[in-house]
Structures are given as structure tokens and as C-alpha cells.
Design a protein around this motif. Sequence first.
Motif, PDB file in Angstrom:
ATOM      1  N   PHE A  64       1.074  -1.018   0.250  1.00 24.86           N
ATOM      2  CA  PHE A  64       0.078  -0.065   0.173  1.00 24.86           C
ATOM      3  C   PHE A  64       0.876   1.150   0.143  1.00 24.86           C
ATOM      4  N   VAL A  65       0.730   2.105  -1.113  1.00 26.72           N
ATOM      5  CA  VAL A  65       1.415   3.366  -1.088  1.00 26.72           C
ATOM      6  C   VAL A  65       0.627   4.382  -0.966  1.00 26.72           C
ATOM      7  N   ASP A  66       0.776   4.985   0.257  1.00 27.02           N
ATOM      8  CA  ASP A  66       0.020   5.899   1.173  1.00 27.02           C
ATOM      9  C   ASP A  66       0.708   7.288   0.839  1.00 27.02           C
ATOM     10  N   ASP A  67      -0.569   8.276   0.319  1.00 24.92           N
ATOM     11  CA  ASP A  67       0.035   9.516   0.522  1.00 24.92           C
ATOM     12  C   ASP A  67      -0.211  10.607   1.793  1.00 24.92           C
ATOM     13  N   ASP A  68       0.223  10.048   2.627  1.00 23.31           N
ATOM     14  CA  ASP A  68      -0.018  10.513   3.939  1.00 23.31           C
ATOM     15  C   ASP A  68      -1.428  10.931   4.198  1.00 23.31           C
ATOM     16  N   SER A  69      -2.453   9.958   4.175  1.00 24.39           N
ATOM     17  CA  SER A  69      -3.888  10.445   4.113  1.00 24.39           C
ATOM     18  C   SER A  69      -4.342  10.728   5.586  1.00 24.39           C
ATOM     19  N   PRO A  70      -4.925  11.884   5.503  1.00 23.58           N
ATOM     20  CA  PRO A  70      -5.180  12.534   6.987  1.00 23.58           C
ATOM     21  C   PRO A  70      -6.331  11.570   7.767  1.00 23.58           C
ATOM     22  N   ASP A  71      -7.023  10.767   6.822  1.00 25.59           N
ATOM     23  CA  ASP A  71      -7.645   9.702   7.685  1.00 25.59           C
ATOM     24  C   ASP A  71      -7.050   8.608   8.263  1.00 25.59           C
ATOM     25  N   GLY A  72      -5.689   8.607   8.278  1.00 22.70           N
ATOM     26  CA  GLY A  72      -5.162   7.575   9.126  1.00 22.70           C
ATOM     27  C   GLY A  72      -5.009   6.112   8.132  1.00 22.70           C
ATOM     28  N   THR A  73      -5.077   6.055   7.028  1.00 24.30           N
ATOM     29  CA  THR A  73      -5.071   4.880   5.962  1.00 24.30           C
ATOM     30  C   THR A  73      -3.594   4.274   6.263  1.00 24.30           C
ATOM     31  N   ALA A  74      -2.437   5.008   6.473  1.00 23.11           N
ATOM     32  CA  ALA A  74      -1.101   4.344   6.773  1.00 23.11           C
ATOM     33  C   ALA A  74      -1.236   3.547   7.904  1.00 23.11           C
ATOM     34  N   THR A  75      -1.628   4.201   9.027  1.00 22.41           N
ATOM     35  CA  THR A  75      -1.748   3.530  10.308  1.00 22.41           C
ATOM     36  C   THR A  75      -2.593   2.136  10.337  1.00 22.41           C
ATOM     37  N   MET A  76      -3.849   2.331   9.518  1.00 25.72           N
ATOM     38  CA  MET A  76      -4.453   0.941   9.343  1.00 25.72           C
ATOM     39  C   MET A  76      -3.867   0.095   8.672  1.00 25.72           C
ATOM     40  N   VAL A  77      -3.064   0.382   7.383  1.00 29.21           N
ATOM     41  CA  VAL A  77      -2.211  -0.635   6.911  1.00 29.21           C
ATOM     42  C   VAL A  77      -1.171  -1.226   7.865  1.00 29.21           C
ATOM     43  N   ARG A  78      -0.555  -0.503   8.551  1.00 31.09           N
ATOM     44  CA  ARG A  78       0.472  -1.081   9.485  1.00 31.09           C
ATOM     45  C   ARG A  78      -0.232  -2.020  10.404  1.00 31.09           C
ATOM     46  N   ALA A  79      -1.427  -1.544  11.031  1.00 31.72           N
ATOM     47  CA  ALA A  79      -2.062  -2.455  11.884  1.00 31.72           C
ATOM     48  C   ALA A  79      -2.213  -3.801  11.224  1.00 31.72           C
ATOM     49  N   VAL A  80      -2.839  -3.807   9.903  1.00 28.38           N
ATOM     50  CA  VAL A  80      -3.157  -4.896   9.547  1.00 28.38           C
ATOM     51  C   VAL A  80      -1.949  -5.859   9.270  1.00 28.38           C
ATOM     52  N   THR A  82       0.780  -6.021  10.867  1.00 25.03           N
ATOM     53  CA  THR A  82       1.201  -6.820  12.161  1.00 25.03           C
ATOM     54  C   THR A  82       0.488  -8.132  12.397  1.00 25.03           C
ATOM     55  N   ARG A  83      -0.676  -8.342  11.695  1.00 24.74           N
ATOM     56  CA  ARG A  83      -0.989  -9.521  11.585  1.00 24.74           C
ATOM     57  C   ARG A  83      -0.954 -10.325  10.289  1.00 24.74           C
ATOM     58  N   ASN A  84      -0.419  -9.772   9.289  1.00 20.25           N
ATOM     59  CA  ASN A  84      -0.423 -10.584   8.085  1.00 20.25           C
ATOM     60  C   ASN A  84       1.038 -10.146   7.497  1.00 20.25           C
ATOM     61  N   TYR A  85       1.923 -10.979   7.483  1.00 22.38           N
ATOM     62  CA  TYR A  85       3.224 -10.775   7.011  1.00 22.38           C
ATOM     63  C   TYR A  85       3.135 -10.294   5.378  1.00 22.38           C
ATOM     64  N   ARG A  86       2.173 -10.627   4.632  1.00 22.39           N
ATOM     65  CA  ARG A  86       2.061 -10.149   3.024  1.00 22.39           C
ATOM     66  C   ARG A  86       1.798  -8.641   2.932  1.00 22.39           C
ATOM     67  N   ILE A  87       1.419  -8.224   3.996  1.00 23.39           N
ATOM     68  CA  ILE A  87       1.192  -6.787   3.762  1.00 23.39           C
ATOM     69  C   ILE A  87       2.251  -5.624   4.188  1.00 23.39           C
ATOM     70  N   ARG A  88       2.615  -4.696   3.286  1.00 19.67           N
ATOM     71  CA  ARG A  88       3.440  -3.683   3.555  1.00 19.67           C
ATOM     72  C   ARG A  88       2.830  -2.277   3.240  1.00 19.67           C
ATOM     73  N   CYS A  89       3.456  -1.368   4.088  1.00 21.90           N
ATOM     74  CA  CYS A  89       3.064   0.094   3.972  1.00 21.90           C
ATOM     75  C   CYS A  89       4.280   1.190   3.374  1.00 21.90           C
ATOM     76  N   LEU A  90       4.097   1.731   2.448  1.00 26.26           N
ATOM     77  CA  LEU A  90       4.997   2.825   2.053  1.00 26.26           C
ATOM     78  C   LEU A  90       4.314   4.107   2.103  1.00 26.26           C
ATOM     79  N   GLN A  91       4.754   4.986   3.120  1.00 27.10           N
ATOM     80  CA  GLN A  91       4.030   6.130   3.299  1.00 27.10           C
ATOM     81  C   GLN A  91       4.832   7.360   2.816  1.00 27.10           C
ATOM     82  N   ARG A  92       4.252   8.292   1.989  1.00 28.35           N
ATOM     83  CA  ARG A  92       4.978   9.071   1.315  1.00 28.35           C
ATOM     84  C   ARG A  92       4.493  10.526   2.240  1.00 28.35           C
TER      85      ARG A  92
END
Length: 286
Positions: A64-80, A82-92
Amino acid sequence: MHHGVAQSEPERPREAPAAASPEPGLRGPELTVVIPTFNERDNVEPLVGVLGTALDGIAWEAIFVDDDSPDGTATMVRAVATRNYRIRCLQRIGRRGLSSACIEGILASSAPIVAVMDADLQHDETLLPRMFEALRDGPYDLVVGSRYVDGGSSAGLSSTGRERFSAFATALSRLVTRADIADPMSGFFMLKRPVFDSAVRRLSAQGFKILLDLLASANPPPRIRELPFEFRPRLHGESKLDVLVAWEFAMLLADKLIGHIIPVRFALFALIGASGVVVHMAVLWA
């Protein structure tokens, strides 16, 4: 007795160590799904869930490449994550744009095959295995999820105006690409890594239409297959289509048409200056 200085044999060049075989279960992904996001917090968990079901049996990851969403999208991706090793977050931070987000996501991947799709659940994730098989087992370099071939539908577009813009933009896109493709404006596609590598240094990285940018920049032209899908209605969040998107699309077309001759920003500056001269002369004449 003759005493001489002992000479040592020249040192032999060291051989590079053999690459270690990957341990079972530790191989890298076969497929990376790059998902650009902006204010898509509520769609993250549902999307990860349907990807897991659709891609069962394939070694995949999602960036997930997130453009610093004010709604906390990047935070949600990181939370997911922690439970799923397939998921990565790239916050710009301080950067925006779907095309450049896709480029950075692909560059962050080591997979030989990469897909791009939206986070809004409007793209049909069940098509991903067919796209993957067409690239892995067939002669194709790029597979596009198409709304405009038999069996496809654009019914999920949010308004008549958006449908008209999509059709108009599709017609204009043929000015910059010679590819025989029904839906060059699709945001849902999968490609082999060498196609991206051949085009990446010529990409404009402007606007929201990364597929069109790739088609206009790849050398040699990729072998393309289109698979139909039905564009779904958005469930959460809002469409990103606005005047800025239309402007960025126009800038992408201009860059591909004249960017190799004159920088688009300079041409735009000159055009604005010329229009000012025309207005000035008209006022003087009046």
C-alpha cells in the motif's frame, strides 16, 4: 651458500561465495500487488481479506503506497501488517499522485510480476489469478482488466459525467500510444518486471493514468492481453476525479506528445505569456 629472499606466490582472486539456496517458506513473492491510497482507511481490511481469498496458492504480497492520508490509512495498513506478513506500507510525505505512487511501489518490490489496482474495491480481485496465469504461462507481457471489451462493464462509474470523461480520455489517449487496446485508461493491470524496467526512466509520473504512461514509454512495445471485468460501485470513501485530475491527464498527454522536444512546463509558461500579450494588445487596440 646462497641466501635469497623467499618470494610468496601471488594471491589468487577470491571467488564470490555461492548464493545460498532459499530455505523452504522463505522465498520472495511471485506477485506484488501495488495499491496506491489516499483516504481509503475503511477499505484496507476488506481489500486484504478478498485478496487473501482470490490469491490462495500464489506467493503474493501487497504494498500500500499511501500519500500521507489524513484519515489514517497508513496507520490502518500497519495495523493489518502486524497480523499479516504479506502486507507492507510505503507512506510518502510531501508527495502526491497515483502514477508516482505506483512507480515507487513497483520499485520497492522484487517480484517478477507486479499488479496495480485501486483500494476502493471497484476492481475485481477474482480476475487476478487469471491475469497471473496469462503472464506466467502465456506469451504476454501485460494483462489489462478492461471495461470496454466483450463481457466488461463500466457501470460502477459514479456519474454520467465521469462516464463521458472516461470515454473522451480513452479516445484522446490514442494520440500517444500505438498499442491496440480498448481500455488504455484502466487502473487495473498486471505486468512482467522487464516491461516496467524498460519504461521507468521515460515515465512522466504525472497524473492518475500510469497504464497510459507505461504504454507510451515501453520499448519494445509489450504483448498485451485484455480480460473483461465489471467496474463496481464504490462502497466507502469518495471518488478522486476532479478538475485537477483532468488537468494532470492533459499534462501527461502534452508531455508524451511534445515533451521530447520542449519541456511541457516551459511550453505552458510560454502559452500563458502569449495569451497575456494577446489580451494586452486587444486592450490597447480597443
